[in-house]
Design a protein around this motif. Structure first.
Motif, PDB file in Angstrom:
ATOM      1  N   THR A  15      74.737  83.214  34.954  1.00 11.26           N
ATOM      2  CA  THR A  15      73.828  84.304  35.070  1.00 11.26           C
ATOM      3  C   THR A  15      74.634  84.510  35.633  1.00 11.26           C
ATOM      4  OG1 THR A  15      72.570  82.926  37.627  1.00 11.26           O
ATOM      5  CG2 THR A  15      71.446  82.829  35.211  1.00 11.26           C
ATOM      6  N   ASP A 141      63.985  94.766  36.807  1.00  5.99           N
ATOM      7  CA  ASP A 141      64.688  94.000  35.793  1.00  5.99           C
ATOM      8  C   ASP A 141      65.929  92.320  36.457  1.00  5.99           C
ATOM      9  OD1 ASP A 141      62.520  94.695  33.602  1.00  5.99           O
ATOM     10  OD2 ASP A 141      63.619  96.749  33.143  1.00  5.99           O
ATOM     11  N   ARG A 145      64.665  89.228  35.765  1.00 10.23           N
ATOM     12  CA  ARG A 145      65.551  87.981  35.052  1.00 10.23           C
ATOM     13  C   ARG A 145      65.658  86.867  35.843  1.00 10.23           C
ATOM     14  NH1 ARG A 145      68.122  92.915  32.885  1.00 10.23           N
ATOM     15  NH2 ARG A 145      70.460  92.507  34.066  1.00 10.23           N
ATOM     16  N   VAL A 158      61.027  89.194  30.161  1.00  5.23           N
ATOM     17  CA  VAL A 158      62.000  89.915  28.710  1.00  5.23           C
ATOM     18  C   VAL A 158      62.136  91.313  28.894  1.00  5.23           C
ATOM     19  CG1 VAL A 158      62.784  90.067  26.320  1.00  5.23           C
ATOM     20  CG2 VAL A 158      62.306  87.898  26.791  1.00  5.23           C
ATOM     21  N   GLN A 161      66.811  95.614  27.691  1.00  3.89           N
ATOM     22  CA  GLN A 161      68.348  95.686  27.794  1.00  3.89           C
ATOM     23  C   GLN A 161      68.629  93.535  27.069  1.00  3.89           C
ATOM     24  OE1 GLN A 161      71.891  96.563  28.473  1.00  3.89           O
ATOM     25  NE2 GLN A 161      69.996  98.397  28.292  1.00  3.89           N
ATOM     26  N   VAL A 162      67.607  93.322  27.210  1.00  4.49           N
ATOM     27  CA  VAL A 162      67.465  91.433  26.538  1.00  4.49           C
ATOM     28  C   VAL A 162      67.658  91.807  25.459  1.00  4.49           C
ATOM     29  CG1 VAL A 162      66.592  89.389  26.640  1.00  4.49           C
ATOM     30  CG2 VAL A 162      67.318  90.123  28.936  1.00  4.49           C
ATOM     31  N   LYS A 163      66.550  92.648  25.097  1.00  2.00           N
ATOM     32  CA  LYS A 163      65.784  92.927  24.032  1.00  2.00           C
ATOM     33  C   LYS A 163      66.586  93.403  23.085  1.00  2.00           C
ATOM     34  CE  LYS A 163      60.073  92.811  24.244  1.00  2.00           C
ATOM     35  NZ  LYS A 163      59.891  93.565  24.158  1.00  2.00           N
ATOM     36  N   ALA A 166      69.174  91.188  21.829  1.00  2.00           N
ATOM     37  CA  ALA A 166      68.922  89.997  20.663  1.00  2.00           C
ATOM     38  C   ALA A 166      68.871  90.889  19.620  1.00  2.00           C
ATOM     39  CB  ALA A 166      67.320  89.192  20.759  1.00  2.00           C
ATOM     40  N   THR A 173      63.104  89.489  19.239  1.00  2.00           N
ATOM     41  CA  THR A 173      62.976  89.997  20.304  1.00  2.00           C
ATOM     42  C   THR A 173      61.541  90.529  21.135  1.00  2.00           C
ATOM     43  OG1 THR A 173      62.591  92.373  18.280  1.00  2.00           O
ATOM     44  CG2 THR A 173      64.260  92.263  19.038  1.00  2.00           C
ATOM     45  N   THR A 191      69.126  85.180  29.207  1.00  2.00           N
ATOM     46  CA  THR A 191      68.757  86.814  29.505  1.00  2.00           C
ATOM     47  C   THR A 191      70.088  87.341  30.054  1.00  2.00           C
ATOM     48  OG1 THR A 191      67.924  86.685  31.130  1.00  2.00           O
ATOM     49  CG2 THR A 191      66.163  86.557  29.376  1.00  2.00           C
ATOM     50  N   LEU A 194      72.381  87.794  27.278  1.00  2.00           N
ATOM     51  CA  LEU A 194      72.070  88.580  26.069  1.00  2.00           C
ATOM     52  C   LEU A 194      71.729  89.822  26.563  1.00  2.00           C
ATOM     53  CD1 LEU A 194      69.302  87.286  24.488  1.00  2.00           C
ATOM     54  CD2 LEU A 194      70.593  87.941  23.068  1.00  2.00           C
ATOM     55  N   VAL A 195      71.576  90.397  28.259  1.00  2.00           N
ATOM     56  CA  VAL A 195      72.142  91.613  28.788  1.00  2.00           C
ATOM     57  C   VAL A 195      73.520  91.835  28.404  1.00  2.00           C
ATOM     58  CG1 VAL A 195      72.826  92.526  31.260  1.00  2.00           C
ATOM     59  CG2 VAL A 195      70.730  91.294  30.373  1.00  2.00           C
TER      60      VAL A 195
END
Length: 210
Positions: A15, A141, A145, A158, A161-163, A166, A173, A191, A194-195
């Protein structure tokens, strides 16, 4: 666990709070540091600079609401400068002082009371977080997160940005399906990774490579 997810977690499964030396613990100091970090990361500046600035502020004594309030405005500016957070140093120094005062006045220095006031409602906590100077939708966010590591009631958090990350990796997503890729305790790390993928196409390509 999906092979792509395993590789992603190995390469980038940390993180932003952990990267800044903030433990993922449901404790007043850790939660305040996370709020500071969300404020710094919200600006249009690289995450590396924001993390460096956070570390400098914490080292200077700004890791608690009281400590941040005790720093002079100039000391906050100087700490941000040592982290090369120079474009927004003066306005940010002001905001962080105001944030520290608000945490002390409204939450008695303990952001666990923020969760209580939000009645463990993710939408309500977003409204409360936006009351802090410098925290908008992006800051909400970022905070949520990472805070889902300490506050299970936020999971799965989620955001867009995470989506995006992904989608780059061909992962689901849908929040529930994406969350099912890892144990609950690792969702904040997934997460965050993924960002990073969303912001760095080279990283996405490296993760997808055999």
């Amino acid at each position: 666990m999906d092979a792509v997810v395993k590789k992603l977690m190995r390469q980038s499964g940390e993180t932003f709070a952990e990267q800044a030396g903030v433990p993922l613990k449901d404790q007043p100091a850790a939660l305040f540091k996370l709020l500071v970090l969300a404020n710094l990361l919200s600006a249009r500046i690289s995450s590396e600079i924001a993390l460096a600035a956070a570390r400098e502020l914490f080292e200077a004594g700004g890791g608690t609401p009281h400590g941040m309030s005790e720093l002079t405005w100039q000391q906050r500016v100087d700490a941000l400068g040592r982290g090369h957070y120079v474009r927004y140093d003066e306005s940010t120094a002001t905001r962080l002082g105001e944030t520290a005062e608000m945490v002390q006045d409204k939450y008695k220095g303990d952001l666990r009371k923020l969760a209580t006031e939000a009645e463990h409602d993710p939408e309500r906590i977003g409204d409360l977080l936006r009351e802090f100077p410098g925290i908008g939708p992006t800051g909400v966010d970022i905070f949520c997160r990472e805070a889902q590591a300490m506050w299970p009631w936020l999971r799965p958090y989620v955001d867009s940005q995470v989506k995006k990350g992904a989608e780059r990796l061909g992962l689901p997503t849908d929040a529930g399906k994406l969350a099912s890729q890892v144990p609950d305790k690792d969702l904040a790390r997934l997460t965050a990774a993924l960002v990073r993928v969303a912001r760095d196409k080279k990283l996405a390509d490296a993760v997808k490579a055999a």
